[in-house]
Design a protein around this motif. Structure first.
Motif, PDB file in Angstrom:
ATOM      1  N   ASP A 146      16.300   5.923 -31.967  1.00  0.00           N
ATOM      2  CA  ASP A 146      16.755   7.128 -32.284  1.00  0.00           C
ATOM      3  C   ASP A 146      15.616   7.960 -32.674  1.00  0.00           C
ATOM      4  OD1 ASP A 146      16.588   5.580 -34.398  1.00  0.00           O
ATOM      5  OD2 ASP A 146      18.428   6.239 -35.527  1.00  0.00           O
ATOM      6  N   GLN A 147      14.180   7.550 -32.758  1.00  0.00           N
ATOM      7  CA  GLN A 147      13.358   8.537 -33.202  1.00  0.00           C
ATOM      8  C   GLN A 147      12.535   8.708 -32.120  1.00  0.00           C
ATOM      9  OE1 GLN A 147      12.941   9.261 -36.262  1.00  0.00           O
ATOM     10  NE2 GLN A 147      14.710   7.880 -36.771  1.00  0.00           N
TER      11      GLN A 147
ATOM     12  N   SER B 199      11.859  11.039 -28.824  1.00  0.00           N
ATOM     13  CA  SER B 199      12.195  12.101 -28.499  1.00  0.00           C
ATOM     14  C   SER B 199      12.528  12.128 -26.927  1.00  0.00           C
ATOM     15  CB  SER B 199      11.155  13.086 -28.685  1.00  0.00           C
ATOM     16  OG  SER B 199      10.636  13.933 -27.658  1.00  0.00           O
TER      17      SER B 199
ATOM     18  N   SER C 253      21.317  18.077 -24.386  1.00  0.00           N
ATOM     19  CA  SER C 253      21.507  18.273 -25.488  1.00  0.00           C
ATOM     20  C   SER C 253      23.199  19.106 -25.591  1.00  0.00           C
ATOM     21  CB  SER C 253      21.016  19.237 -26.369  1.00  0.00           C
ATOM     22  OG  SER C 253      20.926  20.490 -25.886  1.00  0.00           O
TER      23      SER C 253
ATOM     24  N   HIS D 232      20.498  13.760 -27.730  1.00  0.00           N
ATOM     25  CA  HIS D 232      19.173  14.257 -28.355  1.00  0.00           C
ATOM     26  C   HIS D 232      18.154  13.134 -28.530  1.00  0.00           C
ATOM     27  CE1 HIS D 232      21.923  17.441 -29.448  1.00  0.00           C
ATOM     28  NE2 HIS D 232      22.776  16.756 -29.845  1.00  0.00           N
ATOM     29  N   SER D 233      18.330  12.108 -28.238  1.00  0.00           N
ATOM     30  CA  SER D 233      17.280  11.067 -28.579  1.00  0.00           C
ATOM     31  C   SER D 233      17.522   9.853 -27.453  1.00  0.00           C
ATOM     32  CB  SER D 233      17.343  10.389 -29.888  1.00  0.00           C
ATOM     33  OG  SER D 233      18.481   9.662 -29.917  1.00  0.00           O
TER      34      SER D 233
ATOM     35  N   GLN E 209      17.977   6.827 -28.092  1.00  0.00           N
ATOM     36  CA  GLN E 209      19.266   5.895 -28.261  1.00  0.00           C
ATOM     37  C   GLN E 209      20.669   6.700 -27.669  1.00  0.00           C
ATOM     38  OE1 GLN E 209      19.442   3.800 -31.474  1.00  0.00           O
ATOM     39  NE2 GLN E 209      21.428   4.562 -32.252  1.00  0.00           N
ATOM     40  N   ASP E 210      20.392   8.044 -27.878  1.00  0.00           N
ATOM     41  CA  ASP E 210      21.655   8.726 -27.503  1.00  0.00           C
ATOM     42  C   ASP E 210      22.051   8.501 -25.936  1.00  0.00           C
ATOM     43  OD1 ASP E 210      22.063   9.800 -29.761  1.00  0.00           O
ATOM     44  OD2 ASP E 210      21.298  11.870 -29.368  1.00  0.00           O
TER      45      ASP E 210
END
Ligand code: ADP
Ligand code: MG
Length: 695
Positions: free
Chosen positions: A7-8, A10, A26, A31-32, A34-35
């Motif tokens: 999640d960190q 980018s 987005s 947004h990451s 992980q998303d």
């Protein structure tokens, strides 16, 4: 050594993702990296093989390859490009209702194409409507994929293939980053036999080739099960926490059984059914409590929910508070206005009206009388909670036909309506019985009251399923019904996703029926008419001046004409069973035997037949709702689109019903012992949609 957490990382670290693509992602809530991993496929397609045209079956989604032998524009009910293709084993037709000249040219005879789509029965036999296709160059051999193809929800300007390749990159990072953080307590996962989260994510994006294509099938893969469980848990935790918060809030305590109530009951022309008495008792004691009531009132069409709403309103008004009654459509709101004015005027109460169409001085006056507290009951549509509307002392909100508002709107409304220290009570009424499974997840924050009994003297509606080939017989039966002093509805269902076209279709039908039935007075009502026009048509129908009312589905709610005993629903296969049940509830309101004729467009698929026969078998809204959920066609998109209630990324209330008891137990366990994982779980699955949680 593991790299940074997923999640960190980018998105722009990924190949081919620049700022503009990141912007598009987005929009999807991504947004990451992980998303991306939690952006789950809607379904899979099997493009690993080419199906011989001779062996395609109706309803199947297939990949075909062949040569175009004919391509021409036809003019049927709608203009379309019809393109016949053969692979020597058989012919099949591709049909495009929207097409350009260049597309027509590209599909000229002699062209070889590969296409993918669902097999339907059309004018020219088996057809694919708007298939995906690719023109193959001469001599070129197009490779087949060797894995199932995941199909992801996407947004404008972001192609499926592009999204797929970005997600592939994210999956590669899954290993280097040491997996996704798993919040579920290990003991719980083990006890429930759930697979690990990282493993689950891999399985979902890259299912084994033998995985079932159809997610509504019984054979869920372990990845699906794990993720569905976690998602349902997150939703339930969100609701439960909201409920707990709400129990901490203060609400006005409204004394039960004020004299006003007795006065009202005395003027009613009937006495309450046992079920109505039980339910109104439940509500009355909630309203007397010091925290806000959050109650769902379920009752089949015609079970008499309006009287219950009136009783609760009176309890609030007698205690000096105001009541807002909100309905999803203007017709329904007007129907309530008529009822309540009729009931409340003799009691000397002030009933107000507000809709989006009320403007200028009328609106100003209405708002002023609300702000001063003079108006005691305000009835209307969404307009009741627009920004400039303020209540002097709102004590109770009643929402009718809840399913059309959606759970998020309902929660947002609560926030908006809070007045300082005191929060209003809330009563949500629905005529679409909610299957237990759905109620457990979508309404975990509400208490439940059920009216399970109809007022005496109703005869169940007799339902018949009739092919459109027998349309003229159906028209004859209208003639007979009207000759016998009955009245009838003719309901035209959606032809296109466009209201304009739907209304046009109703206009055409009304004209046809007018000329086919010279002795019958025919009227027309649809959503694009002005409220005053609609009202006038409804009044004429009520007075019997109109005998046959041709309507779009706008009459679904809020119409009460007991003398109407016949309803014809055209193309009922296009509607959900719950909606059909609602429509049918417009007849069978008087003493006469009523009939409902479901005039389907033949041929009807097996599944379609099965669904419609549920309507013939039962008049019980709860049974029908359960069946509707159970019989939903395979391959449909998950979540909101089907239920109108909640968006799920992977869970499916019908398919995953078996998980719900475990979800419920697990959520209690988490609330008691693992409160620290609630936020991260809700954030992961509901993300930005949970602003209402922090009240
Ligand atoms: P719904 O639950 O669909 O909103 P309504 O409140 O519109 O149902 O009630 C349907 C009809 O039944 C109305 O005409 C209403 O006056 C009537 N009704 C309600 N309760 C009773 C009762 N206990 N006995 C007889 N008629 C009733
Ligand atoms: Mg109603």
């Amino acid at each position: 050594m593991p790299g940074p957490a997923l999640d960190q990382i980018s998105l722009t670290r990924l190949k081919g993702v620049g700022p503009s693509l990141a912007q598009k992602l987005s929009v999807l809530g991504i947004h990451s990296v992980q998303d991306l991993l939690f952006h789950l496929p809607l379904r899979y397609e099997d493009r690993t093989r080419i199906v011989p045209m001779r062996s395609v079956r109706l309803g199947e989604t297939v990949q075909l390859e062949g040569e175009v032998v004919e391509s021409r524009v036809t003019f049927g009910r709608r203009r379309s490009l019809q393109c016949t293709v053969t692979d020597q084993s058989a012919f099949i037709c591709l049909r495009f209702f929207h097409f350009s000249a260049s597309q027509k040219n590209a599909l000229a005879p002699g062209t070889r194409i590969r296409c993918y789509g669902e097999v339907r029965r059309g004018r020219a036999g088996f057809e694919l409507y708007h298939p995906e296709y690719k023109v193959l160059k001469d001599g070129e051999v197009e490779a087949l994929t060797d894995a199932l193809t995941p199909i992801y929800p996407t947004t404008e300007g972001l192609q499926q293939g592009r999204l797929r390749s970005i997600i592939s990159q994210a999956l590669e990072l899954l290993d280097t980053a040491g997996g996704v953080q798993d919040f579920l307590p290990t003991a719980l996962s083990r006890q429930l036999g759930l697979s690990g989260l990282t493993e689950a994510i891999r399985l979902i994006h890259r299912p084994p080739l033998d995985a079932p294509l159809d997610w509504s099938a019984a054979g869920m893969n372990p990845g699906q099960k794990r993720l569905a469980f976690e998602e349902l848990l997150a939703h339930r935790l969100c609701m439960r926490r909201f409920r707990n918060d709400s129990n901490q809030q203060q609400a006005p305590q409204l004394a039960a059984e004020p004299p006003l109530l007795r006065q009202f009951l005395q003027q009613l022309p009937f006495s309450l059914t046992a079920a109505q008495r039980r339910v109104s008792g439940e509500i009355a004691s909630d309203l007397a409590a010091s925290h806000p009531m959050l109650r769902l009132l379920q009752g089949d069409v015609g079970s008499g929910k309006t009287v219950i709403a009136a009783l609760s309103a009176l309890q609030a008004i007698a205690a000096g508070y105001q009541v807002a009654l909100m309905a999803p459509t203007e017709i329904l709101a007007e129907q309530h206005l008529n009822n309540f004015q009729h009931w409340f005027a003799p009691l000397g109460l002030r009933v107000g009206w507000l809709s989006g169409k009320i403007k200028g001085t009328t609106r100003k006056t209405q708002l002023a009388s609300l702000a001063s507290g003079e108006c005691q009951l305000l009835i209307g549509t969404h307009a009741l909670f627009q920004d400039d509307v303020s209540y002097a002392k709102l004590g109770l909100i009643i929402i009718d036909e809840q399913h059309r508002f959606g759970v998020h709107q309902r929660l947002a409304l609560r926030d908006k309506a809070a007045l300082g220290r005191l929060n209003p009570h809330q009563l949500v009424m629905t005529a679409t019985p909610i299957p237990r499974t759905l109620a457990m997840s979508a309404y975990a924050d509400l208490d439940n009251s059920i009216i399970d009994e109809l007022p005496p003297g109703r005869t169940p509606v007799n339902t018949a399923i009739i092919s459109s080939e027998r349309r003229s017989q159906v028209i004859d039966s209208i003639e007979q019904a009207c000759a016998a002093n009955s009245q009838a509805y003719w309901v035209c269902t959606l032809i296109e996703e466009s209201e304009v076209l739907q209304c046009q279709a109703a206009e055409v039908t009304a004209e046809q029926l007018t000329s086919a039935l010279p002795r019958v007075r025919v009227g027309l009502i649809h959503g694009r008419m002005k409220p005053a026009e609609k009202q006038s048509v409804m009044d004429q129908f009520k007075r019997g001046e109109i005998q046959l009312l041709v309507a779009t589905t706008v009459i679904e709610v809020g119409v009460d004409v007991p003398n109407a005993s016949l309803m014809v629903i055209e193309n009922p296969e296009r509607l959900g069973l719950a909606q059909l049940h609602q429509l049918r509830g417009r007849v069978g309101r008087g003493a006469k035997q009523s009939h409902c004729l479901l005039l389907y467009q033949s041929p009807l698929s097996e599944a379609g037949k099965q669904r419609l026969s549920v309507m013939r078998e039962s008049n019980d809204g709860f049974y029908i709702a359960e069946k509707d959920l159970e019989l939903r066609g395979p391959g449909q998109v998950l979540g909101t689109q089907q239920t109108g209630l909640m968006t799920f990324r992977i869970a499916d209330i019908a398919r995953d019903a078996g998980l719900l008891d475990e979800v419920k137990d697990a959520s209690e366990l988490v609330l008691r012992q693992h409160a620290e994982i609630i936020d991260p779980l809700i954030d992961r699955w509901l993300g930005a949609r949970t602003s209402y949680v922090n009240v």
